[in-house]
Design a protein around this motif. Structure first.
Motif, PDB file in Angstrom:
ATOM      1  N   LYS A   1       0.863  -1.186   0.000  1.00  0.00           N
ATOM      2  CA  LYS A   1       0.000   0.000   0.000  1.00  0.00           C
ATOM      3  C   LYS A   1       0.896   1.231   0.000  1.00  0.00           C
ATOM      4  CE  LYS A   1      -3.824   0.579   0.107  1.00  0.00           C
ATOM      5  NZ  LYS A   1      -4.619   0.907  -1.104  1.00  0.00           N
ATOM      6  N   LYS A   2       0.594   2.130  -0.908  1.00  0.00           N
ATOM      7  CA  LYS A   2       1.413   3.357  -0.913  1.00  0.00           C
ATOM      8  C   LYS A   2       0.537   4.573  -0.630  1.00  0.00           C
ATOM      9  CE  LYS A   2       1.421   3.861  -5.979  1.00  0.00           C
ATOM     10  NZ  LYS A   2       2.271   3.995  -7.166  1.00  0.00           N
ATOM     11  N   PHE A   3       1.124   5.545   0.033  1.00  0.00           N
ATOM     12  CA  PHE A   3       0.469   6.817   0.317  1.00  0.00           C
ATOM     13  C   PHE A   3       1.377   7.950  -0.163  1.00  0.00           C
ATOM     14  CE2 PHE A   3      -1.704   4.608   4.083  1.00  0.00           C
ATOM     15  CZ  PHE A   3      -2.872   4.424   3.360  1.00  0.00           C
ATOM     16  N   CYS A   4       0.793   9.130  -0.189  1.00  0.00           N
ATOM     17  CA  CYS A   4       1.572  10.296  -0.590  1.00  0.00           C
ATOM     18  C   CYS A   4       1.729  11.226   0.612  1.00  0.00           C
ATOM     19  CB  CYS A   4       0.842  11.012  -1.732  1.00  0.00           C
ATOM     20  SG  CYS A   4       1.747  12.410  -2.367  1.00  0.00           S
ATOM     21  N   LYS A   5       2.941  11.700   0.845  1.00  0.00           N
ATOM     22  CA  LYS A   5       3.149  12.527   2.040  1.00  0.00           C
ATOM     23  C   LYS A   5       2.951  14.020   1.781  1.00  0.00           C
ATOM     24  CE  LYS A   5       7.938  11.114   1.562  1.00  0.00           C
ATOM     25  NZ  LYS A   5       9.074  10.535   2.195  1.00  0.00           N
ATOM     26  N   ASP A   6       2.718  14.390   0.542  1.00  0.00           N
ATOM     27  CA  ASP A   6       2.540  15.806   0.212  1.00  0.00           C
ATOM     28  C   ASP A   6       1.088  16.054  -0.210  1.00  0.00           C
ATOM     29  OD1 ASP A   6       4.105  18.458  -0.616  1.00  0.00           O
ATOM     30  OD2 ASP A   6       2.574  18.032  -2.135  1.00  0.00           O
ATOM     31  N   LEU A   7       0.470  17.057   0.397  1.00  0.00           N
ATOM     32  CA  LEU A   7      -0.958  17.315   0.169  1.00  0.00           C
ATOM     33  C   LEU A   7      -1.263  17.646  -1.301  1.00  0.00           C
ATOM     34  CD1 LEU A   7      -3.651  17.473   1.704  1.00  0.00           C
ATOM     35  CD2 LEU A   7      -3.218  19.899   2.054  1.00  0.00           C
ATOM     36  N   THR A   8      -0.440  18.504  -1.894  1.00  0.00           N
ATOM     37  CA  THR A   8      -0.694  18.919  -3.282  1.00  0.00           C
ATOM     38  C   THR A   8      -0.530  17.739  -4.241  1.00  0.00           C
ATOM     39  OG1 THR A   8       0.213  21.048  -2.654  1.00  0.00           O
ATOM     40  CG2 THR A   8      -0.135  20.688  -5.001  1.00  0.00           C
ATOM     41  N   TYR A   9       0.560  16.983  -4.052  1.00  0.00           N
ATOM     42  CA  TYR A   9       0.766  15.806  -4.905  1.00  0.00           C
ATOM     43  C   TYR A   9      -0.338  14.776  -4.690  1.00  0.00           C
ATOM     44  CZ  TYR A   9       5.293  17.105  -6.822  1.00  0.00           C
ATOM     45  OH  TYR A   9       6.279  17.720  -7.535  1.00  0.00           O
ATOM     46  N   ASN A  10      -0.803  14.660  -3.431  1.00  0.00           N
ATOM     47  CA  ASN A  10      -1.888  13.718  -3.118  1.00  0.00           C
ATOM     48  C   ASN A  10      -3.145  14.079  -3.914  1.00  0.00           C
ATOM     49  OD1 ASN A  10      -3.023  11.523  -1.582  1.00  0.00           O
ATOM     50  ND2 ASN A  10      -4.138  13.063  -0.416  1.00  0.00           N
ATOM     51  N   MET A  11      -3.452  15.374  -3.979  1.00  0.00           N
ATOM     52  CA  MET A  11      -4.624  15.840  -4.745  1.00  0.00           C
ATOM     53  C   MET A  11      -4.430  15.533  -6.231  1.00  0.00           C
ATOM     54  SD  MET A  11      -5.890  19.423  -3.088  1.00  0.00           S
ATOM     55  CE  MET A  11      -4.398  20.237  -2.642  1.00  0.00           C
ATOM     56  N   TYR A  12      -3.221  15.862  -6.716  1.00  0.00           N
ATOM     57  CA  TYR A  12      -2.916  15.688  -8.130  1.00  0.00           C
ATOM     58  C   TYR A  12      -3.011  14.209  -8.529  1.00  0.00           C
ATOM     59  CZ  TYR A  12      -0.009  15.178 -12.300  1.00  0.00           C
ATOM     60  OH  TYR A  12       0.465  14.811 -13.533  1.00  0.00           O
ATOM     61  N   TYR A  13      -2.368  13.326  -7.736  1.00  0.00           N
ATOM     62  CA  TYR A  13      -2.396  11.895  -8.049  1.00  0.00           C
ATOM     63  C   TYR A  13      -3.813  11.341  -7.935  1.00  0.00           C
ATOM     64  CZ  TYR A  13       2.722  11.968  -7.582  1.00  0.00           C
ATOM     65  OH  TYR A  13       4.056  12.233  -7.734  1.00  0.00           O
ATOM     66  N   GLY A  14      -4.536  11.834  -6.928  1.00  0.00           N
ATOM     67  CA  GLY A  14      -5.904  11.365  -6.723  1.00  0.00           C
ATOM     68  C   GLY A  14      -6.777  11.655  -7.935  1.00  0.00           C
ATOM     69  N   ILE A  15      -6.700  12.873  -8.417  1.00  0.00           N
ATOM     70  CA  ILE A  15      -7.511  13.275  -9.584  1.00  0.00           C
ATOM     71  C   ILE A  15      -7.060  12.505 -10.821  1.00  0.00           C
ATOM     72  CG2 ILE A  15      -8.075  15.229 -11.109  1.00  0.00           C
ATOM     73  CD1 ILE A  15      -7.733  16.986  -8.514  1.00  0.00           C
ATOM     74  N   LYS A  16      -5.742  12.405 -10.985  1.00  0.00           N
ATOM     75  CA  LYS A  16      -5.180  11.701 -12.152  1.00  0.00           C
ATOM     76  C   LYS A  16      -5.633  10.224 -12.164  1.00  0.00           C
ATOM     77  CE  LYS A  16      -0.754  10.811 -14.351  1.00  0.00           C
ATOM     78  NZ  LYS A  16       0.641  10.565 -14.097  1.00  0.00           N
ATOM     79  N   ASP A  17      -5.538   9.589 -10.990  1.00  0.00           N
ATOM     80  CA  ASP A  17      -5.926   8.173 -10.892  1.00  0.00           C
ATOM     81  C   ASP A  17      -7.423   8.000 -11.121  1.00  0.00           C
ATOM     82  OD1 ASP A  17      -3.314   7.650 -10.356  1.00  0.00           O
ATOM     83  OD2 ASP A  17      -3.588   7.174  -8.226  1.00  0.00           O
ATOM     84  N   LEU A  18      -8.208   8.946 -10.574  1.00  0.00           N
ATOM     85  CA  LEU A  18      -9.665   8.854 -10.719  1.00  0.00           C
ATOM     86  C   LEU A  18     -10.065   8.944 -12.195  1.00  0.00           C
ATOM     87  CD1 LEU A  18     -11.902   8.478  -8.642  1.00  0.00           C
ATOM     88  CD2 LEU A  18     -12.253  10.931  -8.617  1.00  0.00           C
ATOM     89  N   ILE A  19      -9.405   9.831 -12.905  1.00  0.00           N
ATOM     90  CA  ILE A  19      -9.694   9.966 -14.350  1.00  0.00           C
ATOM     91  C   ILE A  19      -9.268   8.685 -15.079  1.00  0.00           C
ATOM     92  CG2 ILE A  19      -9.068  11.250 -16.456  1.00  0.00           C
ATOM     93  CD1 ILE A  19      -8.916  13.766 -14.575  1.00  0.00           C
ATOM     94  N   THR A  20      -8.130   8.111 -14.654  1.00  0.00           N
ATOM     95  CA  THR A  20      -7.668   6.851 -15.259  1.00  0.00           C
ATOM     96  C   THR A  20      -8.710   5.750 -15.056  1.00  0.00           C
ATOM     97  OG1 THR A  20      -5.419   7.526 -14.706  1.00  0.00           O
ATOM     98  CG2 THR A  20      -5.701   5.242 -15.367  1.00  0.00           C
TER      99      THR A  20
END
Lengths: 272, 265
Positions: free
Chosen positions: A30-49
Motif C-alpha cells: 500500500k502506498k500513500f503520498c506525504k505531500d498534500l498537493t501531490y496527493n490531490m494531483y495523483y488522486g484526480i489523475k488516478d480517478l480519471i484513469t
C-alpha cells in the motif's frame, strides 16, 4: 487485483500451526503520498484513469509517495489470537483497514476461507457514536453499521447493557458519558456479535483495568477452539500477552517478526 | 480461499437504511426545543414569505395562468429537491467520511439514504403547497399521482452531479467551490422563477439546451395542466440522466475506498 511473484515468506513457527488458514495475505503493498498537493494531483489523475476503465501503475512509487505497507505475507489460522505490534506509523491501522476491506487492495492479495461469513472490524472504538442520541439509540446505530438487523440487536441488548455495566445511563445521551463508559458500551456491542474474524485496532484505550480483564477473558473464551480468529493491533502488549498465541511485528510497513512465542516476541520487540 | 466481499443480509440493509434516515433527519432537530416540528414550520414560513412579497407588490412579473406566488413556490420547491439531492450526494465524504473509515458500509445504501432524505424534505413543503393551491382555488390535474415518477429524473440528475462532484471534491475542494457556484448560476439559467416561454435572446438558447428546463418544467406542467413540457425531449432527458446516474453511482461505489485512503483520518 495484482499479485506479486515473490514467494510467501513465513517463519518456521507458522509451519507448525494448524493447517487451515482463515486469512491469507500475500505480497501486500500500500502506498500513500506525504505531500498534500501531490496527493490531490495523483488522486484526480488516478480517478480519471479509472473513469476510462484503466488502472494506474502500482508497481513503483511516484514523487513524494512512500510504501505504507511493503510486501506483507502472513496467514491467520483457526483459533488464532494474534497481536499486531509496531510503533506509531508502522502500518498497523493501514493493514487492518485493508484486511477489513475499507482500503482497496491494488497490489497483492487478501484471501479469506470460504467458510468466513462475518468479519467485524473495530477502529477508534468510540467513533460512530452520536452525542445527542442515548446509549440505547447509539447501540442501534452502531449495530446497523456492523451489519446487524433490529431483531439481532434486540436479542443482544440485555447482554450489552449488562456487560458494559452502564445500568440506568443507557437512556442518557451519550454526550454525557465519560470516555470509559463510551468504550465499555462500544466494546460490549462488539463482543455481543458472533463474527468469524474480529479485528480490533486500539480498542481498549480509556477503559479501566477491571473492564479490560473482563473483555480479555471473554475474548479468549470466544475465540479459542471455536474455529474463529481475533487480531488485535495494540501498543498494550503485556496486557494481552496471556490470551494471544501469536505475535506479528510491523516496522516501517514491513513484517519484521512473526512468532508463536508471544512472551519472548514481546521481550525482543520492547528491547529493540 | 476466496476474496471476502461483505455480504450484509437484506434485513440488515433495511435496518441500516432506517437508522441512517433517522439520524440524518432527526439528530440535529434533537438539539432544538421544537424538534421535528421544524420540518413543518420551515415550509409554512417559506409560503408566508412569498405571500407577503406578493402582497407588498414586489412580485409583479406580468400575466400568468396561475398566481406568480403559487408558480414560484412550486418551482422553487422542485428546484430545492434537485439542489438538496446534489448537496447531499456531493457531501457524502464529509457526512460519512469518518464513519466509512472505521466501518465497511454498503455505499449504495448511503446514496439511497441521501435520495430518501432529500425526497422527504421535498414532500413535506410540497404537501403544504398543494394545500395552499387548493385554498386559493388552483385545481390540480388528475394526473398528479404520477408526479413523483416525472419528478424522479430531476432528482437522479442532482444525485449524478453530486456524486461526481463529491468524488473530486474529496480530493480537492476546488470542485465544491466550482460546482456550488455553477449550480447557483443554473438556478437563474433554468426556468424556475420564470416560464420557459418568456425567455429571449441568449437566455432562450441556454434554456433550450439546458436539461433542467425539461426536468423542471415537465413535473410542474403535469401538476398544473396534466401535460409534459415538450414530451419527446423530456423523455430523452429523463433516459439520459437515469443512465448517467447508474453509471456515476457505480463509479462512486467502486472508487469510495480509493478516495477514503487518500483522505485519511
Amino acid at each position: 487485483m495484482n499479485t506479486t511473484n515473490k514467494q510467501i515468506s513465513m517463519s518456521t513457527d507458522e509451519a507448525t500451526l494448524k493447517p487451515i488458514p482463515l486469512l491469507k495475505v500475500t505480497g501486500l503493498y500500500k502506498k500513500f503520498c506525504k505531500d498534500l498537493t501531490y496527493n490531490m494531483y495523483y488522486g484526480i489523475k488516478d480517478l480519471i484513469t479509472y473513469f476510462f476503465g484503466l488502472k494506474p501503475d502500482y508497481s513503483s512509487l511516484r514523487k513524494k509517495e512512500f510504501w505504507a505497507l511493503h510486501d506483507i505475507n502472513f496467514n491467520i489460522y483457526e483459533d488464532d489470537i494474534v497481536i499486531l505490534a509496531g510503533i506509531n506509523g508502522s502500518g498497523k491501522t493501514t493493514l487492518t483497514r485493508m484486511l477489513a476491506g475499507i482500503y482497496e487492495t491494488e497490489r497483492g492479495t487478501i484471501e479469506y476461507h470460504k467458510k468466513i461469513k462475518k468479519i467485524i472490524s473495530v477502529f477508534a472504538i468510540k467513533s460512530g457514536f452520536n452525542p445527542i442520541l442515548t446509549g440505547r439509540e447509539n447501540i442501534y446505530l452502531k449495530a446497523a453499521y456492523y451489519g446487524m438487523s433490529r431483531k439481532e440487536i434486540e436479542a443482544n441488548m440485555n447482554f450489552i447493557i449488562s456487560f458494559s455495566d452502564i445500568g440506568s445511563f443507557i437512556d442518557t445521551p451519550i454526550g454525557k458519558y465519560s470516555s470509559g463508559m463510551k468504550t465499555r458500551l462500544a466494546m460490549s456491542l462488539v463482543l455481543s456479535i458472533k463474527s468469524d474474524i474480529l479485528f480490533i485496532d486500539e480498542g481498549f484505550s480509556f477503559s479501566d483495568s477491571k473492564f479490560k480483564t473482563k473483555c480479555y477473558k471473554f475474548l479468549k473464551e470466544e475465540y479459542t477452539k471455536k474455529g474463529r480468529a481475533l487480531i488485535i493491533a495494540t501498543h498494550r502488549l503485556t496486557e494481552i500477552s496471556d490470551i494471544a498465541n501469536r505475535l506479528i511485528v510491523l516496522e516501517n510497513g514491513k513484517v519484521i517478526n512473526t512468532t508463536v512465542d508471544v512472551v519472548q516476541g514481546i521481550k525482543d520487540y520492547t528491547a529493540n | 480461499m476466496d476474496n471476502y466481499t461483505s455480504t450484509i443480509p437484506k434485513q440488515s440493509k433495511k435496518f441500516l437504511l432506517q437508522e441512517l434516515i433517522k439520524l440524518r433527519l432527526l439528530a440535529d432537530l434533537k438539539r432544538s426545543l421544537l424538534g421535528w416540528l421544524w420540518l413543518l414550520i420551515l415550509p409554512v414560513f417559506a409560503i408566508l414569505t412569498w405571500i407577503f412579497m406578493k402582497g407588498a407588490g414586489i412580485l409583479e412579473p406580468g400575466k400568468m395562468e396561475i398566481p406568480y406566488t403559487a408558480f414560484v413556490l412550486l418551482s422553487t420547491t422542485i428546484w430545492a429537491l434537485f439542489f438538496d439531492t446534489y448537496k447531499n450526494c456531493s457531501q457524502i465524504f464529509i457526512t460519512y467520511g469518518k464513519t466509512l473509515l472505521v466501518n465497511k458500509l454498503p455505499i449504495n445504501i448511503i446514496i439511497f439514504n441521501e435520495l430518501i432524505v432529500a425526497a422527504i424534505k421535498f414532500f413535506i413543503p410540497f404537501i403544504f403547497i398543494i394545500a395552499y393551491f387548493l385554498y386559493i382555488g388552483i385545481s390540480l390535474h388528475p394526473l398528479v399521482f404520477i408526479f413523483p415518477i416525472v419528478l424522479l429524473p430531476l432528482q437522479l440528475f442532482g444525485a449524478a452531479i453530486g456524486l461526481l462532484t463529491g468524488l473530486f471534491s474529496a480530493l480537492a475542494k476546488d470542485f465544491t467551490f466550482l460546482m456550488d457556484n455553477f449550480i447557483k448560476l443554473f438556478l437563474l439559467l433554468s426556468p424556475v422563477v420564470y416560464t420557459p416561454e418568456i425567455s429571449t435572446g441568449l437566455l432562450a438558447k441556454v434554456i433550450k439546451y439546458n436539461p433542467l428546463t425539461y426536468l423542471i418544467s415537465s413535473p410542474r406542467n403535469l401538476l398544473l395542466n396534466g401535460e409534459l413540457y415538450q414530451p419527446m425531449i423530456s423523455l430523452i432527458c429523463a433516459l439520459c440522466v437515469t443512465l448517467l446516474f447508474i453509471l456515476l453511482t457505480r463509479f462512486f461505489v467502486i472508487n469510495t475506498a480509493r478516495i477514503l485512503e487518500r483522505e485519511g483520518d
